[in-house]
Scaffold this active site. Structure first.
Site, PDB file in Angstrom:
ATOM      1  N   CYS A 172       0.829  -1.211   0.000  1.00  0.00           N
ATOM      2  CA  CYS A 172       0.000   0.000   0.000  1.00  0.00           C
ATOM      3  C   CYS A 172       0.869   1.270   0.000  1.00  0.00           C
ATOM      4  O   CYS A 172       1.522   1.544  -1.000  1.00  0.00           O
ATOM      5  CB  CYS A 172      -0.982  -0.049   1.156  1.00  0.00           C
ATOM      6  SG  CYS A 172      -2.442   0.935   0.862  1.00  0.00           S
ATOM      7  N   HIS A 214      -3.295  -5.191   1.834  1.00  0.00           N
ATOM      8  CA  HIS A 214      -2.617  -5.393   3.128  1.00  0.00           C
ATOM      9  C   HIS A 214      -2.594  -6.856   3.569  1.00  0.00           C
ATOM     10  O   HIS A 214      -3.401  -7.250   4.419  1.00  0.00           O
ATOM     11  CB  HIS A 214      -3.347  -4.589   4.208  1.00  0.00           C
ATOM     12  CG  HIS A 214      -3.102  -3.125   4.159  1.00  0.00           C
ATOM     13  ND1 HIS A 214      -2.084  -2.521   4.864  1.00  0.00           N
ATOM     14  CD2 HIS A 214      -3.738  -2.150   3.481  1.00  0.00           C
ATOM     15  CE1 HIS A 214      -2.112  -1.220   4.631  1.00  0.00           C
ATOM     16  NE2 HIS A 214      -3.097  -0.966   3.799  1.00  0.00           N
ATOM     17  N   GLU A 232      -0.779  -8.264   5.657  1.00  0.00           N
ATOM     18  CA  GLU A 232      -0.477  -8.391   7.091  1.00  0.00           C
ATOM     19  C   GLU A 232      -1.732  -8.258   7.951  1.00  0.00           C
ATOM     20  O   GLU A 232      -1.683  -8.488   9.153  1.00  0.00           O
ATOM     21  CB  GLU A 232       0.585  -7.352   7.493  1.00  0.00           C
ATOM     22  CG  GLU A 232       0.097  -5.929   7.716  1.00  0.00           C
ATOM     23  CD  GLU A 232      -0.230  -5.178   6.429  1.00  0.00           C
ATOM     24  OE1 GLU A 232      -0.195  -5.770   5.330  1.00  0.00           O
ATOM     25  OE2 GLU A 232      -0.540  -3.969   6.532  1.00  0.00           O
TER      26      GLU A 232
HETATM   27  N1  LIG Z   1      -3.381   1.781   3.518  1.00  0.00           N
HETATM   28  C1  LIG Z   1      -2.491   2.608   3.019  1.00  0.00           C
HETATM   29  O1  LIG Z   1      -1.270   2.397   3.102  1.00  0.00           O
HETATM   30  C2  LIG Z   1      -3.050   3.838   2.398  1.00  0.00           C
HETATM   31  C3  LIG Z   1      -2.069   4.595   1.546  1.00  0.00           C
HETATM   32  C4  LIG Z   1      -2.383   6.083   1.572  1.00  0.00           C
HETATM   33  N2  LIG Z   1      -3.688   6.345   1.045  1.00  0.00           N
HETATM   34  C5  LIG Z   1      -1.314   6.853   0.795  1.00  0.00           C
HETATM   35  O2  LIG Z   1      -1.600   7.413  -0.190  1.00  0.00           O
HETATM   36  O3  LIG Z   1      -0.193   6.887   1.210  1.00  0.00           O
END
Ligand SMILES: NC(=O)CC[C@H](N)C(=O)O
Length: 197
Positions: free
Chosen positions: A77, A174, A176
């Site tokens: 992410c 995610h 994890e």
């Molecule tokens: N769950 C996340 O890591 C979200 C990422 C976050 N929206 C970003 O742009 O950094």
């Protein structure tokens, strides 16, 4: 095996729990010296602008790039955003992987969702045949894979949500935050492998 988890901000503890469950030694990385002796590194989810800013403040950018040149790296992410060569709007990133990534591409926090993915790269693992249940939280979208980067998983409409380039891995979601440890086991395979980019 000794794996680092970048622990500046975000969901680093959850990765640590998963890795320790798999019998791996885990080091929380906050300073350049913490990278010493690691076999691989996970960049967790969180807020990529915050992670980037803290990495600059802690003089981690160059040490992280040097580490990545020699080792396996996995960004989940926000961590995936931090690894990308191109992000929609410029912000401090490592600029490693030949992917174009768009932040918050699925909408706001309320538009977070879960879905089952078919991930061929996991099939050879123990329990690998079943669908992978993925959790997306204000997730980025991998808009393009370029060079030697390849897509590992897509949504039913073809949008890319996981990719690999040599020993570098990114997931928009995610792993994890679920009980399914297949992506962590896949990453440990990349750590032990000698893939070239
Ligand atoms: N769950 C996340 O890591 C979200 C990422 C976050 N929206 C970003 O742009 O950094």
């Amino acid at each position: 095996m000794r794996i680092g988890v970048l622990a500046l901000q975000g969901a680093f503890h959850e990765h640590q729990v998963m890795l320790e469950h798999l019998g791996v030694d885990v080091v929380q990385v906050r300073l350049p010296a913490d990278l010493e002796g690691l076999d691989g590194l996970i960049l967790p989810g969180g807020e990529s602008t915050t992670i980037g800013k803290l990495a600059v403040d802690f003089d981690l950018m160059d040490p992280l790039k040097a580490f990545a040149a020699e080792h396996a790296l996995w960004g989940t992410c926000a961590g995936a955003i931090f690894m990308a060569r191109k992000v929609g709007r410029p912000q401090p990133v490592l600029g490693l992987m030949d992917i174009v990534i768009e932040r918050n591409a699925f909408g706001r926090q309320v538009a977070s969702f879960e879905t089952d993915l078919d991930v061929p790269a996991l099939r050879h693992l123990n329990g690998g045949g079943k669908a992978y249940h993925a959790v997306f939280i204000r997730a980025p979208l991998i808009e393009a894979v370029q060079g030697t980067a390849e897509a590992l998983a897509t949504l039913p409409d073809g949008r890319i949500v996981a990719a690999r380039q040599g020993r570098w891995l990114v997931t928009s979601f995610h792993p994890e935050l679920t009980q399914d440890d297949r992506f962590h086991r896949y990453f440990l395979e990349l750590v032990q492998s000698k893939f070239d980019r």
